[in-house]
Design a protein around this motif. Sequence first.
Motif, PDB file in Angstrom:
ATOM      1  N   TYR A  69       0.875  -1.171   0.000  1.00  0.00           N
ATOM      2  CA  TYR A  69       0.000   0.000   0.000  1.00  0.00           C
ATOM      3  C   TYR A  69       0.911   1.219   0.000  1.00  0.00           C
ATOM      4  O   TYR A  69       2.098   1.117   0.348  1.00  0.00           O
ATOM      5  N   ALA A  70       0.357   2.325  -0.383  1.00  0.00           N
ATOM      6  CA  ALA A  70       1.165   3.554  -0.426  1.00  0.00           C
ATOM      7  C   ALA A  70       1.428   3.976   1.020  1.00  0.00           C
ATOM      8  O   ALA A  70       0.577   4.579   1.676  1.00  0.00           O
TER       9      ALA A  70
ATOM     10  N   LEU B 207       8.893   3.002 -12.636  1.00  0.00           N
ATOM     11  CA  LEU B 207       8.366   3.164 -11.270  1.00  0.00           C
ATOM     12  C   LEU B 207       7.555   1.922 -10.880  1.00  0.00           C
ATOM     13  O   LEU B 207       7.723   1.371  -9.789  1.00  0.00           O
ATOM     14  N   GLY B 208       6.683   1.495 -11.786  1.00  0.00           N
ATOM     15  CA  GLY B 208       5.835   0.323 -11.502  1.00  0.00           C
ATOM     16  C   GLY B 208       6.675  -0.921 -11.223  1.00  0.00           C
ATOM     17  O   GLY B 208       6.355  -1.713 -10.335  1.00  0.00           O
ATOM     18  N   MET B 209       7.756  -1.062 -11.977  1.00  0.00           N
ATOM     19  CA  MET B 209       8.641  -2.214 -11.767  1.00  0.00           C
ATOM     20  C   MET B 209       9.274  -2.140 -10.376  1.00  0.00           C
ATOM     21  O   MET B 209       9.368  -3.148  -9.675  1.00  0.00           O
ATOM     22  N   LEU B 210       9.698  -0.957 -10.009  1.00  0.00           N
ATOM     23  CA  LEU B 210      10.333  -0.794  -8.688  1.00  0.00           C
ATOM     24  C   LEU B 210       9.319  -1.119  -7.583  1.00  0.00           C
ATOM     25  O   LEU B 210       9.613  -1.888  -6.656  1.00  0.00           O
ATOM     26  N   LEU B 211       8.113  -0.584  -7.717  1.00  0.00           N
ATOM     27  CA  LEU B 211       7.093  -0.818  -6.686  1.00  0.00           C
ATOM     28  C   LEU B 211       6.749  -2.302  -6.596  1.00  0.00           C
ATOM     29  O   LEU B 211       6.585  -2.852  -5.499  1.00  0.00           O
ATOM     30  N   SER B 212       6.623  -2.941  -7.756  1.00  0.00           N
ATOM     31  CA  SER B 212       6.235  -4.356  -7.770  1.00  0.00           C
ATOM     32  C   SER B 212       7.322  -5.232  -7.188  1.00  0.00           C
ATOM     33  O   SER B 212       7.050  -6.146  -6.397  1.00  0.00           O
TER      34      SER B 212
ATOM     35  N   GLN C 287       9.255  -8.407  -2.266  1.00  0.00           N
ATOM     36  CA  GLN C 287      10.262  -8.621  -1.205  1.00  0.00           C
ATOM     37  C   GLN C 287       9.782  -8.090   0.144  1.00  0.00           C
ATOM     38  O   GLN C 287      10.581  -7.949   1.072  1.00  0.00           O
ATOM     39  N   GLU C 288       8.512  -7.732   0.210  1.00  0.00           N
ATOM     40  CA  GLU C 288       7.951  -7.123   1.421  1.00  0.00           C
ATOM     41  C   GLU C 288       8.720  -5.874   1.840  1.00  0.00           C
ATOM     42  O   GLU C 288       9.022  -5.663   3.021  1.00  0.00           O
ATOM     43  N   ILE C 289       9.038  -5.088   0.845  1.00  0.00           N
ATOM     44  CA  ILE C 289       9.615  -3.759   1.087  1.00  0.00           C
ATOM     45  C   ILE C 289       8.489  -2.770   0.802  1.00  0.00           C
ATOM     46  O   ILE C 289       7.804  -2.869  -0.227  1.00  0.00           O
ATOM     47  N   ASP C 290       8.292  -1.844   1.712  1.00  0.00           N
ATOM     48  CA  ASP C 290       7.231  -0.856   1.526  1.00  0.00           C
ATOM     49  C   ASP C 290       7.695   0.293   0.645  1.00  0.00           C
ATOM     50  O   ASP C 290       8.881   0.660   0.658  1.00  0.00           O
ATOM     51  N   THR C 291       6.737   0.855  -0.059  1.00  0.00           N
ATOM     52  CA  THR C 291       7.059   1.965  -0.961  1.00  0.00           C
ATOM     53  C   THR C 291       5.928   2.992  -0.969  1.00  0.00           C
ATOM     54  O   THR C 291       4.793   2.687  -0.587  1.00  0.00           O
ATOM     55  N   THR C 292       6.272   4.178  -1.433  1.00  0.00           N
ATOM     56  CA  THR C 292       5.271   5.208  -1.690  1.00  0.00           C
ATOM     57  C   THR C 292       5.595   5.858  -3.025  1.00  0.00           C
ATOM     58  O   THR C 292       6.657   6.482  -3.167  1.00  0.00           O
ATOM     59  N   PRO C 293       4.705   5.680  -4.012  1.00  0.00           N
ATOM     60  CA  PRO C 293       4.899   6.451  -5.240  1.00  0.00           C
ATOM     61  C   PRO C 293       4.427   7.873  -4.949  1.00  0.00           C
ATOM     62  O   PRO C 293       3.444   8.052  -4.222  1.00  0.00           O
ATOM     63  N   MET C 294       5.119   8.868  -5.469  1.00  0.00           N
ATOM     64  CA  MET C 294       4.730  10.250  -5.142  1.00  0.00           C
ATOM     65  C   MET C 294       4.843  11.191  -6.334  1.00  0.00           C
ATOM     66  O   MET C 294       5.908  11.310  -6.948  1.00  0.00           O
ATOM     67  N   GLU C 295       3.736  11.861  -6.566  1.00  0.00           N
ATOM     68  CA  GLU C 295       3.718  12.950  -7.555  1.00  0.00           C
ATOM     69  C   GLU C 295       3.485  14.277  -6.853  1.00  0.00           C
ATOM     70  O   GLU C 295       3.475  15.318  -7.504  1.00  0.00           O
TER      71      GLU C 295
ATOM     72  N   VAL D 177       8.596  11.746 -11.103  1.00  0.00           N
ATOM     73  CA  VAL D 177       7.878  11.002 -10.065  1.00  0.00           C
ATOM     74  C   VAL D 177       8.892  10.455  -9.066  1.00  0.00           C
ATOM     75  O   VAL D 177      10.069  10.296  -9.397  1.00  0.00           O
ATOM     76  N   LEU D 178       8.414  10.197  -7.848  1.00  0.00           N
ATOM     77  CA  LEU D 178       9.313   9.721  -6.777  1.00  0.00           C
ATOM     78  C   LEU D 178       8.870   8.358  -6.274  1.00  0.00           C
ATOM     79  O   LEU D 178       7.689   8.005  -6.382  1.00  0.00           O
TER      80      LEU D 178
END
Length: 211
Positions: free
Chosen positions: A12-13, A140-145, A150-158, A180-181
């Motif tokens: 989740y974000a 970005l999508g590849m990084l988030l996926s 790997q159960e690493i949390d992320t937040t995409p940010m615009e 994008v971040l």
Amino acid sequence: MNPFINALNWRYATKQYDTTKKLTAAQVDSLIEASRLAPSSYGLQPIKLFMVTNPAIRAKLRAAAWGQSAITEASHLFVFAVPTSMTEKDADEFIALVAKVRGMDISALKGYSDMIKAAITPRTPAQRTEWAARQAYIALGMLLSSAALQEIDTTPMEGFDPKQFDEILGLGKLGLTSVVLAAAGFRDSKDAYIGMKKVRFPKETYVTEVK
Ligand SMILES: Cc1cc2nc3c(=O)[nH]c(=O)nc-3n(C[C@H](O)[C@H](O)[C@H](O)COP(=O)(O)O)c2cc1C
């Protein structure tokens, strides 16, 4: 269930990060690699990834991103940037790489090169940047996926001011602009968004089968 779908339901974000938990070097590399391997139109890869580790710079960036805490509190911060003035030179650079990697003569790639240039030149500089930005979103999508797997949390940010980001990171003089971040790290157990149900339109309204 499919492990990838499980991972996408798990992610989740993330709004609140545990500042004591840091990604390992191997995890960081895997995220970078996942985004580097992203497909792009013609394979051009018009994307540069900035990983900001300097805390003072991250504090400045946070101020230019509505004070979003993930910018300073997540383990890592990635900024996706794209060229502001893609030209035929970018095609030449890519074609030279194809020739080198695949052991080919550049002349054998002329048709490919012409095709790429024909995609670049009719676009205005703004359209080229927009086109490049679309590729950045795939990365970005590849990084988030890959993070989710790997159960690493992320937040995409615009939610940031690209002009200020470009200034702070010196992107303008590199002919780049931020699009994008992605913050990455580990959720704080107090994050109010943990466990919130995913809100997605149902498959029935999302997919249309054209028979
Ligand atoms: C391109 C993009 C930009 C986003 N910008 C922000 C942002 O600036 N701050 C934030 O907290 N969340 C941001 N989000 C997260 C979305 O709000 C979130 O992905 C969406 O509400 C769906 O929730 P989920 O990702 O938790 O499933 C962004 C998401 C995307 C894909």
